[in-house]
Design an enzyme around this catalytic site. Structure first.
Site, PDB file in Angstrom:
ATOM      1  N   TYR A  79       0.817  -1.211   0.000  1.00  0.00           N
ATOM      2  CA  TYR A  79       0.000   0.000   0.000  1.00  0.00           C
ATOM      3  C   TYR A  79       0.852   1.261   0.000  1.00  0.00           C
ATOM      4  CZ  TYR A  79      -4.299  -2.622   0.582  1.00  0.00           C
ATOM      5  OH  TYR A  79      -5.360  -3.466   0.382  1.00  0.00           O
ATOM      6  N   GLU A 119      -8.124  -6.990   5.524  1.00  0.00           N
ATOM      7  CA  GLU A 119      -7.412  -8.094   4.883  1.00  0.00           C
ATOM      8  C   GLU A 119      -6.697  -8.966   5.913  1.00  0.00           C
ATOM      9  OE1 GLU A 119      -5.138  -6.069   1.860  1.00  0.00           O
ATOM     10  OE2 GLU A 119      -7.010  -5.391   0.912  1.00  0.00           O
ATOM     11  N   PRO A 376     -14.841  -3.995 -14.088  1.00  0.00           N
ATOM     12  CA  PRO A 376     -15.363  -2.696 -13.675  1.00  0.00           C
ATOM     13  C   PRO A 376     -16.697  -2.373 -14.305  1.00  0.00           C
ATOM     14  CG  PRO A 376     -13.805  -2.382 -15.429  1.00  0.00           C
ATOM     15  CD  PRO A 376     -13.856  -3.866 -15.179  1.00  0.00           C
TER      16      PRO A 376
END
Length: 380
Positions: A79, A119, A376
Protein backbone atom coordinates in the site's frame (compact mmCIF):
# COMPACT_ATOMS: atom_id res chain seq x y z
CA UNK A 1 -10.25 14.41 -11.84
CA UNK A 2 -13.37 13.00 -13.52
CA UNK A 3 -12.67 14.96 -16.71
CA UNK A 4 -9.24 13.37 -16.92
CA UNK A 5 -10.81 9.93 -17.02
CA UNK A 6 -8.64 6.86 -17.33
CA UNK A 7 -5.61 8.90 -18.44
CA UNK A 8 -4.80 9.33 -14.77
CA UNK A 9 -4.93 5.63 -13.96
CA UNK A 10 -3.08 4.68 -17.14
CA UNK A 11 -0.29 7.06 -16.17
CA UNK A 12 -0.32 5.62 -12.65
CA UNK A 13 0.10 2.03 -13.78
CA UNK A 14 2.79 2.91 -16.31
CA UNK A 15 4.69 4.74 -13.59
CA UNK A 16 4.33 1.98 -11.03
CA UNK A 17 5.35 -0.82 -13.39
CA UNK A 18 8.37 1.19 -14.54
CA UNK A 19 9.61 1.76 -10.98
CA UNK A 20 8.34 -1.54 -9.52
CA UNK A 21 8.31 -4.13 -12.32
CA UNK A 22 7.92 -6.91 -9.72
CA UNK A 23 4.26 -5.87 -9.46
CA UNK A 24 3.72 -7.35 -12.92
CA UNK A 25 3.79 -10.72 -11.17
CA UNK A 26 0.71 -9.73 -9.15
CA UNK A 27 -1.48 -7.79 -11.56
CA UNK A 28 -3.37 -9.37 -14.44
CA UNK A 29 -1.42 -7.88 -17.34
CA UNK A 30 -4.17 -8.80 -19.82
CA UNK A 31 -6.44 -6.40 -17.96
CA UNK A 32 -3.72 -3.77 -18.26
CA UNK A 33 -3.67 -4.12 -22.03
CA UNK A 34 -7.44 -4.07 -22.49
CA UNK A 35 -7.97 -1.17 -20.08
CA UNK A 36 -10.15 -3.00 -17.54
CA UNK A 37 -7.72 -2.47 -14.67
CA UNK A 38 -7.39 1.25 -15.34
CA UNK A 39 -11.15 1.65 -15.53
CA UNK A 40 -11.64 -0.27 -12.28
CA UNK A 41 -9.10 1.87 -10.42
CA UNK A 42 -10.56 5.10 -11.83
CA UNK A 43 -14.06 4.08 -10.69
CA UNK A 44 -12.69 3.28 -7.24
CA UNK A 45 -10.94 6.64 -6.95
CA UNK A 46 -14.09 8.50 -7.97
CA UNK A 47 -16.23 6.48 -5.55
CA UNK A 48 -13.83 7.23 -2.70
CA UNK A 49 -13.66 10.93 -3.56
CA UNK A 50 -17.47 11.15 -3.62
CA UNK A 51 -17.83 9.35 -0.30
CA UNK A 52 -14.87 10.79 1.59
CA UNK A 53 -17.18 11.74 4.48
CA UNK A 54 -19.24 8.55 4.30
CA UNK A 55 -16.88 5.58 4.44
CA UNK A 56 -19.74 3.21 5.33
CA UNK A 57 -21.10 3.60 1.81
CA UNK A 58 -17.87 2.09 0.51
CA UNK A 59 -17.82 -0.98 2.74
CA UNK A 60 -19.43 -3.39 0.22
CA UNK A 61 -16.82 -2.39 -2.36
CA UNK A 62 -14.08 -2.60 0.26
CA UNK A 63 -15.12 -6.16 1.10
CA UNK A 64 -15.08 -7.20 -2.56
CA UNK A 65 -11.61 -5.73 -3.10
CA UNK A 66 -10.27 -7.09 0.20
CA UNK A 67 -11.36 -10.60 -0.76
CA UNK A 68 -9.60 -10.21 -4.12
CA UNK A 69 -6.48 -8.74 -2.50
CA UNK A 70 -6.13 -11.63 -0.07
CA UNK A 71 -6.48 -14.09 -2.94
CA UNK A 72 -3.53 -12.26 -4.50
CA UNK A 73 -1.58 -12.36 -1.23
CA UNK A 74 -1.35 -8.55 -1.06
CA UNK A 75 0.81 -7.39 1.84
CA UNK A 76 0.55 -4.15 3.92
CA UNK A 77 3.81 -2.76 2.54
CA UNK A 78 2.37 -2.80 -0.99
CA UNK A 79 0.00 0.00 0.00
CA UNK A 80 2.87 2.38 0.67
CA UNK A 81 4.31 1.74 -2.80
CA UNK A 82 0.92 2.23 -4.47
CA UNK A 83 0.29 5.40 -2.45
CA UNK A 84 3.61 6.92 -3.45
CA UNK A 85 2.91 6.35 -7.14
CA UNK A 86 -0.67 7.62 -6.86
CA UNK A 87 0.39 10.90 -5.23
CA UNK A 88 3.27 11.28 -7.68
CA UNK A 89 0.83 10.75 -10.56
CA UNK A 90 -1.50 13.46 -9.25
CA UNK A 91 1.46 15.80 -8.94
CA UNK A 92 2.83 15.05 -12.41
CA UNK A 93 -0.53 15.39 -14.15
CA UNK A 94 -2.19 18.23 -12.22
CA UNK A 95 0.48 20.07 -10.19
CA UNK A 96 -2.15 20.87 -7.52
CA UNK A 97 0.31 22.03 -4.88
CA UNK A 98 1.52 20.61 -1.58
CA UNK A 99 -1.70 21.26 0.34
CA UNK A 100 -3.88 19.25 -2.06
CA UNK A 101 -1.32 16.47 -2.36
CA UNK A 102 -1.07 16.23 1.41
CA UNK A 103 -4.86 15.99 1.66
CA UNK A 104 -4.93 13.17 -0.91
CA UNK A 105 -2.09 11.38 0.87
CA UNK A 106 -3.98 11.59 4.15
CA UNK A 107 -7.20 10.34 2.54
CA UNK A 108 -5.36 7.49 0.84
CA UNK A 109 -3.74 6.56 4.15
CA UNK A 110 -7.15 6.26 5.81
CA UNK A 111 -8.48 4.01 3.04
CA UNK A 112 -5.30 1.93 2.96
CA UNK A 113 -5.56 1.29 6.69
CA UNK A 114 -9.17 0.12 6.27
CA UNK A 115 -8.02 -2.39 3.66
CA UNK A 116 -5.01 -3.53 5.66
CA UNK A 117 -7.08 -4.21 8.77
CA UNK A 118 -9.87 -6.02 6.90
CA UNK A 119 -7.41 -8.09 4.88
CA UNK A 120 -5.56 -9.16 8.01
CA UNK A 121 -8.88 -10.35 9.45
CA UNK A 122 -9.47 -12.43 6.31
CA UNK A 123 -5.94 -13.85 6.41
CA UNK A 124 -6.27 -14.83 10.06
CA UNK A 125 -9.69 -16.41 9.64
CA UNK A 126 -8.49 -18.46 6.68
CA UNK A 127 -5.32 -19.50 8.46
CA UNK A 128 -7.02 -20.64 11.66
CA UNK A 129 -9.95 -22.49 10.05
CA UNK A 130 -9.84 -26.28 9.79
CA UNK A 131 -7.78 -27.19 6.75
CA UNK A 132 -6.92 -23.54 6.17
CA UNK A 133 -3.68 -21.76 5.32
CA UNK A 134 -2.52 -18.16 5.02
CA UNK A 135 -0.79 -17.50 1.72
CA UNK A 136 -0.02 -20.23 -0.83
CA UNK A 137 -0.25 -24.02 -0.71
CA UNK A 138 0.89 -26.64 -3.19
CA UNK A 139 -1.75 -28.85 -4.83
CA UNK A 140 -1.55 -31.72 -7.29
CA UNK A 141 -3.93 -32.03 -10.24
CA UNK A 142 -5.74 -35.33 -9.63
CA UNK A 143 -8.32 -35.13 -12.41
CA UNK A 144 -8.62 -33.17 -15.66
CA UNK A 145 -11.84 -33.54 -17.66
CA UNK A 146 -12.88 -31.90 -20.94
CA UNK A 147 -16.48 -30.95 -20.10
CA UNK A 148 -17.25 -29.39 -23.51
CA UNK A 149 -15.36 -28.18 -26.57
CA UNK A 150 -14.24 -25.08 -24.66
CA UNK A 151 -14.54 -25.86 -20.93
CA UNK A 152 -12.19 -28.08 -18.95
CA UNK A 153 -12.50 -28.97 -15.26
CA UNK A 154 -9.58 -29.50 -12.90
CA UNK A 155 -9.73 -31.25 -9.56
CA UNK A 156 -6.77 -30.95 -7.23
CA UNK A 157 -5.80 -32.15 -3.77
CA UNK A 158 -3.15 -30.77 -1.37
CA UNK A 159 0.35 -32.15 -1.78
CA UNK A 160 0.70 -32.49 2.01
CA UNK A 161 -2.24 -34.92 2.13
CA UNK A 162 -4.03 -32.94 4.81
CA UNK A 163 -7.62 -31.66 4.67
CA UNK A 164 -8.61 -28.42 2.94
CA UNK A 165 -10.70 -25.51 4.17
CA UNK A 166 -14.40 -25.41 3.50
CA UNK A 167 -15.80 -22.61 1.38
CA UNK A 168 -19.10 -20.90 0.74
CA UNK A 169 -20.81 -21.95 -2.52
CA UNK A 170 -20.04 -19.25 -5.07
CA UNK A 171 -16.55 -18.40 -3.83
CA UNK A 172 -13.39 -18.75 -5.93
CA UNK A 173 -9.76 -19.82 -5.74
CA UNK A 174 -6.70 -18.02 -7.09
CA UNK A 175 -4.38 -20.21 -9.14
CA UNK A 176 -0.71 -19.16 -9.39
CA UNK A 177 1.08 -20.22 -12.57
CA UNK A 178 4.81 -19.95 -13.22
CA UNK A 179 6.32 -21.33 -16.40
CA UNK A 180 9.22 -20.48 -18.69
CA UNK A 181 6.73 -19.91 -21.50
CA UNK A 182 5.06 -17.07 -19.56
CA UNK A 183 6.55 -13.58 -19.29
CA UNK A 184 5.37 -13.15 -15.71
CA UNK A 185 3.81 -15.13 -12.91
CA UNK A 186 0.12 -15.33 -13.75
CA UNK A 187 -2.66 -15.34 -11.16
CA UNK A 188 -6.27 -16.03 -12.04
CA UNK A 189 -9.48 -16.51 -10.07
CA UNK A 190 -11.79 -19.42 -10.87
CA UNK A 191 -15.05 -20.27 -9.16
CA UNK A 192 -15.29 -23.51 -7.22
CA UNK A 193 -17.80 -25.87 -8.84
CA UNK A 194 -18.69 -28.44 -6.16
CA UNK A 195 -19.92 -28.42 -2.60
CA UNK A 196 -17.17 -28.31 0.02
CA UNK A 197 -15.86 -31.79 0.87
CA UNK A 198 -12.76 -31.09 2.97
CA UNK A 199 -10.53 -33.14 0.64
CA UNK A 200 -10.19 -31.47 -2.75
CA UNK A 201 -11.26 -28.54 -4.92
CA UNK A 202 -12.65 -28.41 -8.45
CA UNK A 203 -12.69 -25.50 -10.86
CA UNK A 204 -13.67 -25.15 -14.52
CA UNK A 205 -11.88 -23.03 -17.10
CA UNK A 206 -13.13 -21.79 -20.44
CA UNK A 207 -10.48 -21.66 -23.15
CA UNK A 208 -10.48 -18.13 -24.52
CA UNK A 209 -9.06 -17.26 -27.93
CA UNK A 210 -5.73 -15.60 -27.15
CA UNK A 211 -6.15 -16.24 -23.42
CA UNK A 212 -2.66 -16.67 -21.95
CA UNK A 213 -3.65 -18.62 -18.85
CA UNK A 214 -6.73 -20.45 -20.10
CA UNK A 215 -4.80 -21.89 -23.04
CA UNK A 216 -1.92 -22.83 -20.75
CA UNK A 217 -4.30 -24.68 -18.44
CA UNK A 218 -6.07 -26.45 -21.30
CA UNK A 219 -3.01 -27.43 -23.29
CA UNK A 220 -0.10 -27.73 -20.84
CA UNK A 221 -1.38 -28.45 -17.33
CA UNK A 222 -1.85 -32.18 -16.88
CA UNK A 223 -2.88 -34.64 -14.18
CA UNK A 224 -0.02 -35.00 -11.71
CA UNK A 225 1.23 -31.43 -12.21
CA UNK A 226 1.72 -29.14 -9.19
CA UNK A 227 0.22 -25.67 -8.80
CA UNK A 228 0.10 -23.15 -5.99
CA UNK A 229 -3.26 -22.02 -4.66
CA UNK A 230 -4.47 -19.37 -2.22
CA UNK A 231 -7.41 -20.13 0.13
CA UNK A 232 -11.04 -19.77 -1.03
CA UNK A 233 -12.17 -16.14 -1.18
CA UNK A 234 -15.04 -14.05 -2.47
CA UNK A 235 -18.00 -11.96 -1.33
CA UNK A 236 -20.45 -13.61 -3.75
CA UNK A 237 -21.95 -16.74 -2.22
CA UNK A 238 -25.23 -18.51 -1.53
CA UNK A 239 -26.76 -17.38 1.75
CA UNK A 240 -30.38 -18.48 2.18
CA UNK A 241 -32.52 -20.41 4.64
CA UNK A 242 -33.69 -23.92 3.75
CA UNK A 243 -37.26 -22.69 3.13
CA UNK A 244 -36.21 -19.92 0.72
CA UNK A 245 -36.83 -20.54 -3.00
CA UNK A 246 -33.76 -20.01 -5.15
CA UNK A 247 -33.16 -19.35 -8.85
CA UNK A 248 -29.70 -20.12 -10.20
CA UNK A 249 -29.30 -18.37 -13.55
CA UNK A 250 -26.28 -18.48 -15.82
CA UNK A 251 -24.88 -18.27 -19.32
CA UNK A 252 -21.80 -20.03 -20.67
CA UNK A 253 -19.02 -20.59 -18.16
CA UNK A 254 -20.95 -18.37 -15.75
CA UNK A 255 -22.56 -21.59 -14.53
CA UNK A 256 -19.44 -22.47 -12.48
CA UNK A 257 -20.40 -20.74 -9.20
CA UNK A 258 -23.99 -21.85 -9.78
CA UNK A 259 -22.80 -25.49 -9.86
CA UNK A 260 -21.32 -25.11 -6.41
CA UNK A 261 -24.59 -23.63 -5.18
CA UNK A 262 -26.66 -26.38 -6.82
CA UNK A 263 -24.50 -29.16 -5.37
CA UNK A 264 -24.70 -27.55 -1.94
CA UNK A 265 -28.48 -27.15 -2.10
CA UNK A 266 -28.82 -30.78 -3.16
CA UNK A 267 -26.56 -32.18 -0.43
CA UNK A 268 -28.21 -30.02 2.24
CA UNK A 269 -31.66 -31.27 1.14
CA UNK A 270 -32.95 -27.77 0.50
CA UNK A 271 -36.69 -27.71 1.20
CA UNK A 272 -37.88 -24.90 -1.07
CA UNK A 273 -38.06 -24.83 -4.86
CA UNK A 274 -34.81 -24.49 -6.82
CA UNK A 275 -34.66 -23.34 -10.46
CA UNK A 276 -31.69 -24.04 -12.72
CA UNK A 277 -31.86 -21.68 -15.72
CA UNK A 278 -28.94 -21.85 -18.13
CA UNK A 279 -28.19 -20.38 -21.56
CA UNK A 280 -25.59 -21.79 -23.94
CA UNK A 281 -24.70 -21.46 -27.59
CA UNK A 282 -25.36 -25.14 -28.30
CA UNK A 283 -24.60 -28.64 -27.05
CA UNK A 284 -20.97 -28.57 -28.19
CA UNK A 285 -20.08 -25.89 -25.66
CA UNK A 286 -22.66 -26.75 -22.99
CA UNK A 287 -20.70 -28.18 -20.04
CA UNK A 288 -21.85 -30.20 -17.01
CA UNK A 289 -25.23 -31.04 -18.54
CA UNK A 290 -25.00 -34.65 -17.33
CA UNK A 291 -24.07 -33.58 -13.82
CA UNK A 292 -27.07 -31.26 -13.56
CA UNK A 293 -29.36 -33.92 -15.06
CA UNK A 294 -28.17 -36.47 -12.49
CA UNK A 295 -28.92 -34.08 -9.64
CA UNK A 296 -32.33 -33.29 -11.14
CA UNK A 297 -33.24 -36.99 -11.09
CA UNK A 298 -32.57 -37.13 -7.34
CA UNK A 299 -33.90 -33.66 -6.42
CA UNK A 300 -37.68 -33.44 -6.95
CA UNK A 301 -37.81 -29.73 -6.03
CA UNK A 302 -35.33 -28.83 -8.81
CA UNK A 303 -36.76 -27.35 -12.02
CA UNK A 304 -34.37 -27.02 -14.95
CA UNK A 305 -34.73 -25.06 -18.19
CA UNK A 306 -32.02 -24.76 -20.86
CA UNK A 307 -31.77 -22.24 -23.72
CA UNK A 308 -29.59 -22.84 -26.81
CA UNK A 309 -29.08 -19.79 -28.99
CA UNK A 310 -28.20 -21.81 -32.11
CA UNK A 311 -28.70 -25.56 -31.62
CA UNK A 312 -26.75 -27.93 -33.84
CA UNK A 313 -28.32 -30.78 -35.78
CA UNK A 314 -27.23 -33.13 -33.01
CA UNK A 315 -29.03 -31.15 -30.28
CA UNK A 316 -32.43 -32.64 -29.45
CA UNK A 317 -35.19 -30.29 -28.32
CA UNK A 318 -36.75 -31.42 -25.06
CA UNK A 319 -33.70 -33.48 -24.15
CA UNK A 320 -30.58 -31.36 -24.64
CA UNK A 321 -32.40 -28.04 -24.42
CA UNK A 322 -35.91 -26.66 -23.99
CA UNK A 323 -36.00 -23.31 -25.81
CA UNK A 324 -34.13 -21.93 -28.81
CA UNK A 325 -32.91 -18.34 -28.70
CA UNK A 326 -31.84 -15.97 -25.95
CA UNK A 327 -32.96 -16.44 -22.36
CA UNK A 328 -36.33 -14.71 -22.13
CA UNK A 329 -37.98 -15.08 -18.75
CA UNK A 330 -41.29 -13.51 -19.76
CA UNK A 331 -42.87 -16.90 -20.54
CA UNK A 332 -41.68 -18.26 -17.20
CA UNK A 333 -42.62 -15.36 -14.95
CA UNK A 334 -45.48 -17.22 -13.26
CA UNK A 335 -43.09 -20.06 -12.45
CA UNK A 336 -39.98 -18.24 -11.28
CA UNK A 337 -41.35 -15.05 -9.75
CA UNK A 338 -41.84 -15.29 -6.01
CA UNK A 339 -41.65 -12.48 -3.47
CA UNK A 340 -39.51 -14.73 -1.28
CA UNK A 341 -37.20 -16.01 -4.01
CA UNK A 342 -33.54 -15.04 -4.23
CA UNK A 343 -31.91 -14.85 -7.66
CA UNK A 344 -28.24 -15.69 -8.16
CA UNK A 345 -26.76 -15.14 -11.59
CA UNK A 346 -23.46 -15.09 -13.44
CA UNK A 347 -22.34 -14.87 -17.05
CA UNK A 348 -21.03 -12.38 -19.61
CA UNK A 349 -21.61 -8.75 -18.61
CA UNK A 350 -24.16 -8.07 -21.36
CA UNK A 351 -26.10 -11.18 -20.36
CA UNK A 352 -26.23 -10.10 -16.71
CA UNK A 353 -27.34 -6.60 -17.65
CA UNK A 354 -30.01 -8.05 -19.96
CA UNK A 355 -31.12 -10.46 -17.24
CA UNK A 356 -31.24 -7.87 -14.46
CA UNK A 357 -33.53 -5.68 -16.60
CA UNK A 358 -35.89 -8.63 -17.05
CA UNK A 359 -35.94 -9.37 -13.32
CA UNK A 360 -36.59 -5.73 -12.45
CA UNK A 361 -39.44 -5.62 -14.99
CA UNK A 362 -40.88 -8.72 -13.29
CA UNK A 363 -40.88 -6.83 -10.01
CA UNK A 364 -37.87 -8.48 -8.36
CA UNK A 365 -36.31 -6.22 -5.73
CA UNK A 366 -32.63 -5.49 -6.15
CA UNK A 367 -31.81 -6.82 -2.68
CA UNK A 368 -33.01 -10.25 -3.87
CA UNK A 369 -30.60 -10.17 -6.84
CA UNK A 370 -27.04 -11.43 -6.33
CA UNK A 371 -24.41 -11.65 -9.03
CA UNK A 372 -20.71 -12.18 -9.71
CA UNK A 373 -18.94 -9.75 -11.99
CA UNK A 374 -15.19 -9.86 -12.61
CA UNK A 375 -14.44 -6.39 -13.89
CA UNK A 376 -15.36 -2.70 -13.67
CA UNK A 377 -18.93 -3.07 -14.95
CA UNK A 378 -22.28 -1.96 -13.65
CA UNK A 379 -24.97 -4.66 -13.74
CA UNK A 380 -27.93 -3.21 -11.85
Amino acid sequence: LVATGSKLTTHFYERMFTHNPEFKNIFNMSNQFNGNQSEALFNAICAYANNIENIKALLPAVERVAQKHTSLNIQPEYYQVVGEHLIATLDEMFHPGAEVLDAWAKAYGVLAEIFIQREEQIYQKGETSTGGWRSLRRFRIIKKVLESEVICSFEFAPLDGKCVADFKPGQYLSIYIEDDSLAFQEIRQYSLTTAANGKSYRIAVKREAGGTVSNYLHHKLQEGDIIRVSPPRGDFFLDVESNTPVALISAGVGQTPMLSMLNTLYLSQHKASVYWLHASENGRVHAFSNEVATIAEKMPNLNSHIWYREPTEQDVSGIDYHTQGLMDLANHQSMIFDNDMHYYFCGPVQFMQYLSRQLITMGVKTEKMHYECFGPHKII
